[in-house]
Design an enzyme around this catalytic site. Sequence first.
Site, PDB file in Angstrom:
ATOM      1  N   HIS A 125       0.868  -1.175   0.000  1.00  0.00           N
ATOM      2  CA  HIS A 125       0.000   0.000   0.000  1.00  0.00           C
ATOM      3  C   HIS A 125       0.908   1.231   0.000  1.00  0.00           C
ATOM      4  O   HIS A 125       2.020   1.175   0.536  1.00  0.00           O
ATOM      5  CB  HIS A 125      -0.832  -0.049   1.285  1.00  0.00           C
ATOM      6  CG  HIS A 125      -1.898   0.985   1.397  1.00  0.00           C
ATOM      7  ND1 HIS A 125      -1.655   2.273   1.817  1.00  0.00           N
ATOM      8  CD2 HIS A 125      -3.232   0.912   1.164  1.00  0.00           C
ATOM      9  CE1 HIS A 125      -2.799   2.953   1.845  1.00  0.00           C
ATOM     10  NE2 HIS A 125      -3.771   2.144   1.451  1.00  0.00           N
ATOM     11  N   ASP A 202       2.909  -4.472   8.010  1.00  0.00           N
ATOM     12  CA  ASP A 202       1.686  -3.694   7.873  1.00  0.00           C
ATOM     13  C   ASP A 202       0.527  -4.680   7.971  1.00  0.00           C
ATOM     14  O   ASP A 202       0.259  -5.438   7.044  1.00  0.00           O
ATOM     15  CB  ASP A 202       1.723  -2.970   6.520  1.00  0.00           C
ATOM     16  CG  ASP A 202       0.361  -2.420   6.102  1.00  0.00           C
ATOM     17  OD1 ASP A 202      -0.634  -2.638   6.821  1.00  0.00           O
ATOM     18  OD2 ASP A 202       0.311  -1.782   5.041  1.00  0.00           O
ATOM     19  N   GLN A 205      -4.689  -5.237   6.780  1.00  0.00           N
ATOM     20  CA  GLN A 205      -5.683  -6.136   6.181  1.00  0.00           C
ATOM     21  C   GLN A 205      -5.690  -7.517   6.827  1.00  0.00           C
ATOM     22  O   GLN A 205      -6.370  -8.421   6.341  1.00  0.00           O
ATOM     23  CB  GLN A 205      -5.406  -6.299   4.684  1.00  0.00           C
ATOM     24  CG  GLN A 205      -5.637  -5.054   3.877  1.00  0.00           C
ATOM     25  CD  GLN A 205      -7.083  -4.587   3.900  1.00  0.00           C
ATOM     26  OE1 GLN A 205      -8.006  -5.368   4.143  1.00  0.00           O
ATOM     27  NE2 GLN A 205      -7.278  -3.305   3.655  1.00  0.00           N
ATOM     28  N   LYS A 228     -10.588  -0.859  10.302  1.00  0.00           N
ATOM     29  CA  LYS A 228     -10.661  -2.066   9.474  1.00  0.00           C
ATOM     30  C   LYS A 228     -10.964  -3.294  10.322  1.00  0.00           C
ATOM     31  O   LYS A 228     -10.958  -4.421   9.841  1.00  0.00           O
ATOM     32  CB  LYS A 228      -9.356  -2.255   8.702  1.00  0.00           C
ATOM     33  CG  LYS A 228      -9.132  -1.139   7.670  1.00  0.00           C
ATOM     34  CD  LYS A 228      -7.976  -1.424   6.782  1.00  0.00           C
ATOM     35  CE  LYS A 228      -7.464  -0.163   6.096  1.00  0.00           C
ATOM     36  NZ  LYS A 228      -8.196   0.144   4.870  1.00  0.00           N
ATOM     37  N   CYS A 367      -4.653   2.352  -3.784  1.00  0.00           N
ATOM     38  CA  CYS A 367      -3.415   2.862  -3.173  1.00  0.00           C
ATOM     39  C   CYS A 367      -2.261   1.886  -3.353  1.00  0.00           C
ATOM     40  O   CYS A 367      -1.430   1.718  -2.449  1.00  0.00           O
ATOM     41  CB  CYS A 367      -3.606   3.169  -1.689  1.00  0.00           C
ATOM     42  SG  CYS A 367      -4.779   4.470  -1.377  1.00  0.00           S
TER      43      CYS A 367
END
Length: 409
Positions: A125, A202, A205, A228, A367
Amino acid sequence: TLALDVEEIRAEFPILSRLLHDGKPLIYLDNAATTQTPTPVLEAYSDYFNRYNANIHRGLHSLADEATAAFERARDTVREFLNAERVEEIVFTRGTTEAINLVANTWGRANLRAGDRVVISEMEHHSNIVPWQMLSTELGFTLSVIPVDARGVLDLDAARSLIDERTRLVAVNHVSNALGTINPVSELAALAHAQGALILVDGAQAVAHARVDVQALGADFYAFSGHKIYGPTGIGALYGRLELLEAMPPWQGGGEMISKVTLTEGTTFAAPPHKFEAGTPAIGEAIALDRAIRWLTNLHFELVTEWEQTLLSHTTQRLESIDGLSLIGTAPNKCGVISFVVEGAHSQDIGLLIDQFGVAIRTGHHCAQPLMQKFGLDATCRASFGVYNTLEEADQFVDALGRVIKMLR
Ligand code: PMP
């Protein structure tokens, strides 16, 4: 046997009963962008404002005590959720983006110089690309990129040769927001650690879809966002190993992050995590995030993961039978994210028209422009699942897509 009661779960999300465009039920398939918020989380948020809204850490009155206790309880909930060893290892941030920028501007500035290498991947991202690009321009280290193959899987052979003795940091996502690929984080952590490098993950997700254990993964830093994971915007967290956080300089200066301030002899800083939390934080949001995490984990995480895999395989199978539709990202290990393009139909047009059927999907570059370039695309359509989606919704989405494609051809 245990099973998720999806109807019971849906009843906790008033927004899911919304009707759009002449009474069509909302089919919300944009969960990778943001998830919806269940009633218990909204109640925890309003309870804070209705009963104990106060600034934290400094007050001596009852409300300040209660707010401080709830905020610090939220930190411990995050710690337990990620299986971090110590509560000091959890820094509250505005979200994933701010967490990554924090690492870049503190650990990065203190440790990276010309000649060093930072390794990211082609499926990052922008929030895990741009901070490293900005810093590399300034400090002169090399930014290298692990490529992805045609299925959207990281090329581990390339990773093995890129992660070398010059490498100081590997920064990768756990799950790709554009493809759904689940990345082999513990293998990458082992490669990094073998070279004396660190790994930043990261997790934006990942955290809502499968249980994360930062210790088992070998993550040195792990970032995620509240919105999220069925919580609010404006809150997220950075996990960092304590010895790293202790050695890192602060980033933003201000209240809450100091030990002692003098005008003539300078300032000494608080210990982690407060050293990295200048200013009044998002208190109600942290408390709501606490509730969101407990709400989700109370559902039994294995069942959540399993249900989303059912939605993923069912929908994938049905999409594969649509003429001219290509799935982008066909990794064997995926979360509930499906990217696709359709011959003779622009993604943007599909997104706009399918909205008329009440279906919310995302179209665009997600993104992740470098990844789109790799696939020779400007955009894809992306459907992404949350725990409240149903097989009926998946079918209605595929049926609506079929009609939209007919209209566009
Ligand atoms: N990384 C990934 C993989 C994401 O999906 C997102 C959100 N789209 C982010 C980072 C950024 O998260 P936020 O905007 O909440 O900071």
